[in-house]
Design a protein around this motif. Structure first.
Motif, PDB file in Angstrom:
ATOM      1  N   ALA A   1      -3.408  -1.814   1.769  1.00  0.00           N
ATOM      2  CA  ALA A   1      -2.859  -3.090   2.233  1.00  0.00           C
ATOM      3  C   ALA A   1      -3.294  -3.331   3.673  1.00  0.00           C
ATOM      4  CB  ALA A   1      -1.332  -3.039   2.153  1.00  0.00           C
TER       5      ALA A   1
ATOM      6  N   VAL B   1       5.781  -5.108   4.683  1.00  0.00           N
ATOM      7  CA  VAL B   1       6.502  -3.841   4.618  1.00  0.00           C
ATOM      8  C   VAL B   1       6.433  -3.256   6.026  1.00  0.00           C
ATOM      9  CG1 VAL B   1       6.582  -1.564   3.526  1.00  0.00           C
ATOM     10  CG2 VAL B   1       5.800  -3.540   2.219  1.00  0.00           C
TER      11      VAL B   1
ATOM     12  N   LYS C   1       6.994   0.064   8.392  1.00  0.00           N
ATOM     13  CA  LYS C   1       7.045   1.515   8.211  1.00  0.00           C
ATOM     14  C   LYS C   1       7.143   2.225   9.552  1.00  0.00           C
ATOM     15  CE  LYS C   1       4.231   1.344   4.027  1.00  0.00           C
ATOM     16  NZ  LYS C   1       3.152   1.947   3.225  1.00  0.00           N
TER      17      LYS C   1
ATOM     18  N   VAL D   1      10.533   3.482   5.301  1.00  0.00           N
ATOM     19  CA  VAL D   1       9.711   2.390   4.783  1.00  0.00           C
ATOM     20  C   VAL D   1      10.638   1.272   4.322  1.00  0.00           C
ATOM     21  CG1 VAL D   1       8.125   1.697   2.944  1.00  0.00           C
ATOM     22  CG2 VAL D   1       7.836   3.916   4.080  1.00  0.00           C
TER      23      VAL D   1
ATOM     24  N   VAL E   1      10.794  -2.379   2.693  1.00  0.00           N
ATOM     25  CA  VAL E   1      10.067  -3.427   1.957  1.00  0.00           C
ATOM     26  C   VAL E   1      10.862  -4.728   2.132  1.00  0.00           C
ATOM     27  CG1 VAL E   1       9.205  -4.137  -0.312  1.00  0.00           C
ATOM     28  CG2 VAL E   1       9.235  -1.708   0.311  1.00  0.00           C
TER      29      VAL E   1
ATOM     30  N   GLU F   1       2.540  -3.942   7.252  1.00  0.00           N
ATOM     31  CA  GLU F   1       1.446  -4.227   6.330  1.00  0.00           C
ATOM     32  C   GLU F   1       1.851  -5.239   5.285  1.00  0.00           C
ATOM     33  OE1 GLU F   1       0.625  -0.254   4.862  1.00  0.00           O
ATOM     34  OE2 GLU F   1       1.673  -0.695   2.990  1.00  0.00           O
ATOM     35  N   LYS F   2       0.846  -5.767   4.627  1.00  0.00           N
ATOM     36  CA  LYS F   2       1.066  -6.754   3.581  1.00  0.00           C
ATOM     37  C   LYS F   2       1.766  -6.089   2.408  1.00  0.00           C
ATOM     38  CE  LYS F   2      -1.495 -10.285   1.134  1.00  0.00           C
ATOM     39  NZ  LYS F   2      -2.791 -10.935   0.979  1.00  0.00           N
TER      40      LYS F   2
ATOM     41  N   LEU G   1       2.304  -5.504  -1.306  1.00  0.00           N
ATOM     42  CA  LEU G   1       1.457  -5.657  -2.492  1.00  0.00           C
ATOM     43  C   LEU G   1       2.310  -5.741  -3.748  1.00  0.00           C
ATOM     44  CD1 LEU G   1      -1.237  -2.947  -1.640  1.00  0.00           C
ATOM     45  CD2 LEU G   1      -1.346  -5.415  -1.227  1.00  0.00           C
TER      46      LEU G   1
ATOM     47  N   GLU H   1       3.330   1.055  -9.614  1.00  0.00           N
ATOM     48  CA  GLU H   1       2.991   2.254  -8.849  1.00  0.00           C
ATOM     49  C   GLU H   1       2.523   3.394  -9.734  1.00  0.00           C
ATOM     50  OE1 GLU H   1       5.314   3.346  -5.307  1.00  0.00           O
ATOM     51  OE2 GLU H   1       6.421   1.496  -5.704  1.00  0.00           O
TER      52      GLU H   1
ATOM     53  N   LYS I   1      11.460   5.296  -8.582  1.00  0.00           N
ATOM     54  CA  LYS I   1      12.075   5.517  -7.257  1.00  0.00           C
ATOM     55  C   LYS I   1      13.453   4.895  -7.116  1.00  0.00           C
ATOM     56  CE  LYS I   1       8.352   6.680  -4.223  1.00  0.00           C
ATOM     57  NZ  LYS I   1       7.011   6.363  -4.745  1.00  0.00           N
TER      58      LYS I   1
ATOM     59  N   GLU J   1       0.061   5.231   0.303  1.00  0.00           N
ATOM     60  CA  GLU J   1       0.303   6.346   1.222  1.00  0.00           C
ATOM     61  C   GLU J   1      -0.264   7.616   0.618  1.00  0.00           C
ATOM     62  OE1 GLU J   1       4.212   7.961   1.405  1.00  0.00           O
ATOM     63  OE2 GLU J   1       4.421   7.964  -0.764  1.00  0.00           O
TER      64      GLU J   1
HETATM   65  P1  AMP Z   1       5.385   4.928   1.206  1.00  0.00           P
HETATM   66  O1  AMP Z   1       6.224   5.997   1.844  1.00  0.00           O
HETATM   67  O2  AMP Z   1       4.384   4.297   2.105  1.00  0.00           O
HETATM   68  O3  AMP Z   1       4.865   5.262  -0.162  1.00  0.00           O
HETATM   69  O4  AMP Z   1       6.444   3.809   0.790  1.00  0.00           O
HETATM   70  C1  AMP Z   1       7.517   4.090  -0.033  1.00  0.00           C
HETATM   71  C2  AMP Z   1       7.630   3.037  -1.094  1.00  0.00           C
HETATM   72  O5  AMP Z   1       7.648   1.755  -0.491  1.00  0.00           O
HETATM   73  C3  AMP Z   1       6.422   3.017  -2.016  1.00  0.00           C
HETATM   74  O6  AMP Z   1       6.541   3.935  -3.041  1.00  0.00           O
HETATM   75  C4  AMP Z   1       6.503   1.597  -2.508  1.00  0.00           C
HETATM   76  O7  AMP Z   1       7.487   1.458  -3.504  1.00  0.00           O
HETATM   77  C5  AMP Z   1       6.934   0.837  -1.285  1.00  0.00           C
HETATM   78  N1  AMP Z   1       5.780   0.319  -0.541  1.00  0.00           N
HETATM   79  C6  AMP Z   1       5.129   0.922   0.493  1.00  0.00           C
HETATM   80  N2  AMP Z   1       4.117   0.154   0.942  1.00  0.00           N
HETATM   81  C7  AMP Z   1       4.113  -0.959   0.189  1.00  0.00           C
HETATM   82  C8  AMP Z   1       3.299  -2.136   0.145  1.00  0.00           C
HETATM   83  N3  AMP Z   1       2.301  -2.340   1.007  1.00  0.00           N
HETATM   84  N4  AMP Z   1       3.594  -3.083  -0.785  1.00  0.00           N
HETATM   85  C9  AMP Z   1       4.618  -2.919  -1.643  1.00  0.00           C
HETATM   86  N5  AMP Z   1       5.412  -1.839  -1.666  1.00  0.00           N
HETATM   87  C10 AMP Z   1       5.179  -0.855  -0.763  1.00  0.00           C
END
Ligand code: AMP
Ligand code: GLY
Length: 438
Positions: free
Chosen positions: A118, A141, A143, A153, A155, A186-187, A189, A193, A215, A284
């Motif tokens: 993203a 999102v 973070k 994180v 959303v 970030e954008k 998405l 998953e 999750k 990630e």
């Molecule tokens: P991460 O720790 O970056 O994986 O983020 C945890 C959860 O947040 C991910 O498993 C996704 O469900 C959600 N997430 C993270 N980044 C995004 C994104 N750019 N767009 C949509 N959902 C996101």
């Protein structure tokens, strides 16, 4: 050879169980472990972050290989420390673990290595971050840069939510001062998953069968995020075309970029992906086995896990270049949790029915938050058990897992009832193509 597994969750129980099956393994120790690891191995009362004690234990007990479950000891440098002391250990160094421990490091590396992800910006002050959010036309999102026990994180649906997220992370420092010093915005998405885990050492990347986590705490992906309420493997969403793309456009360039930075990666590289209409995008990296994906993945792995991880730790993973052996049957893992999780919950509740389920074929109950109290197994965490089953089809695996869940009880137990349903919908001819292996 003696083996030490570090950690105490469901993932660690699955690792202990699988490692103990190797004819070359004499004893598997688990520090600190749970009631399940005490059945399939030997528990050692040392906390996962107590690196010095773990090292002392490994030396005294002639541990030939240490396998690290959670991210914290990796972030603290357990691998660097063990290696300096001449001990064999499977996992990334502290520097390489930044792929998980710093979102800023990870996103910058993705950008340098051209990994599809993203679009994003990094901020170290709240004011420019707020201005950025206000000029975006899409949901974002937010973070926190550092480890925040999976909670950093946020959303967001609206600008107001994004502004509140910046406030929580950078101003109120809800996830700690260090974790919130920088943020990634970030954008957001859209898509489904997918978790793709790979064993990596040197130039060799061995991709494991794809899995999907669940999750959110409640059915139909509602309620707050958790550590994971269930998983299944293989995920039909992870077609061979998608896996090839992930390997070519994410894993390989990442490994090369890490080498260029003089932090060669060795360990599990776990790609958390969003499969969008434009193809897979990397959300990630984690630098360890996923929980509960590992329970479903290892249920199907036929290759000797000890030989595999030992080869990785000795930089001769190419010994496995011909690939890994899998049980063709799918696996489903249903997490039984304590009422209140992921918020506060009670502990110490008696768990009944485990003996009945132990007699069921093709079912394994991986313990997560459990302990032995006066010869009884009682609850000791939010995620309590990962009830995992194989089946001839994914629908059979699901049925077997839930039939085992039905035999187990403890006060306040709850679980999602829709684990693997997304894949079953795909398989019954809706959105995504089914993988050949199902
Ligand atoms: P991460 O720790 O970056 O994986 O983020 C945890 C959860 O947040 C991910 O498993 C996704 O469900 C959600 N997430 C993270 N980044 C995004 C994104 N750019 N767009 C949509 N959902 C996101
Ligand atoms: N299953 C998500 C994780 O292990 O982080």
């Amino acid at each position: 050879m003696n083996v030490l597994v570090v950690g105490k969750g469901g993932r660690e129980h699955a690792l202990v169980w699988k490692l103990a099956q190797s004819p070359r393994v004499s004893q598997v120790f688990c520090a600190p472990g749970n009631a399940g690891t005490a059945q399939d191995g030997v528990n050692v009362p040392i906390e996962a972050n107590d690196i010095h004690e773990l090292c002392r234990f490994a030396k005294k007990n002639e541990i030939g290989l240490t396998v690290v479950g959670p991210e914290e000891p990796l972030a603290l440098g357990i691998v660097d420390y063990f290696q300096k002391e001449g001990l064999r250990i499977f996992g990334p160094t502290k520097a390489a673990a930044q792929l998980e421990t710093s979102k800023v490091f990870c996103k910058k590396l993705m950008r340098d290595a051209d990994v599809p992800t993203a679009e994003f910006r990094v901020f170290d002050h709240p004011e420019p971050a707020r201005r950025f959010v206000e000029t975006r036309e899409y949901p974002v999102v937010v973070k926190a840069d550092g480890l925040a026990a999976g909670k950093g994180v946020i959303v967001c649906d609206t600008h107001a939510e994004a502004l509140a997220a910046i406030e929580r992370i950078m101003v109120r420092e809800e996830f700690g001062r260090a974790a919130g010093r920088q943020i990634v915005i970030e954008k957001r998405l859209e898509g489904e998953e997918l978790s793709v885990l790979a064993i990596v050492a040197g130039r060799t990347i061995l991709t494991l069968a794809p899995a999907q986590d669940h999750k959110r705490v409640f059915d139909n992906d509602t309620g707050p995020n958790t550590g994971g309420m269930g998983a299944y493997c293989p995920a039909p969403l992870g077609t061979s075309a998608i896996l090839d793309e992930v390997e070519a456009h994410a894993l390989v360039p990442t490994i090369h970029a890490m080498k260029r930075r003089r932090m060669p990666f060795r360990g599990v590289l776990y790609a958390g992906l969003m499969v969008t209409n434009q193809g897979p995008r990397l959300l990630e990296y984690n630098v360890r086995f996923g929980d509960p994906e590992t329970q479903a993945v290892l249920m199907r792995l036929k290759t000797d896990l000890f030989e595999l991880l030992l080869a990785a730790a000795e930089d001769r993973l190419s010994d496995f270049a011909e690939g890994l052996q899998w049980d063709p049957r799918p696996a489903v893992c249903v997490v039984m949790a304590s009422q209140g999780y992921p918020g506060p919950y009670a502990k110490g509740k008696l768990i009944r029915g485990l003996e009945d389920v132990a007699r069921m074929p093709d079912v394994k109950v991986f313990h997560a938050g459990t302990k032995i109290d006066a010869n009884h197994v009682v609850t000791d965490g939010g995620r309590v058990l990962g009830v995992t089953a194989l089946g001839d089809t994914l629908a059979d695996a699901k049925r077997n897992a839930y039939s085992a869940v039905g035999k187990i009880s403890f006060q306040g137990a709850f679980w999602r009832t829709d684990i693997a349903d997304k894949a079953l919908r795909h398989l019954h001819g809706t959105t995504a193509p089914a993988s050949e292996s199902l």
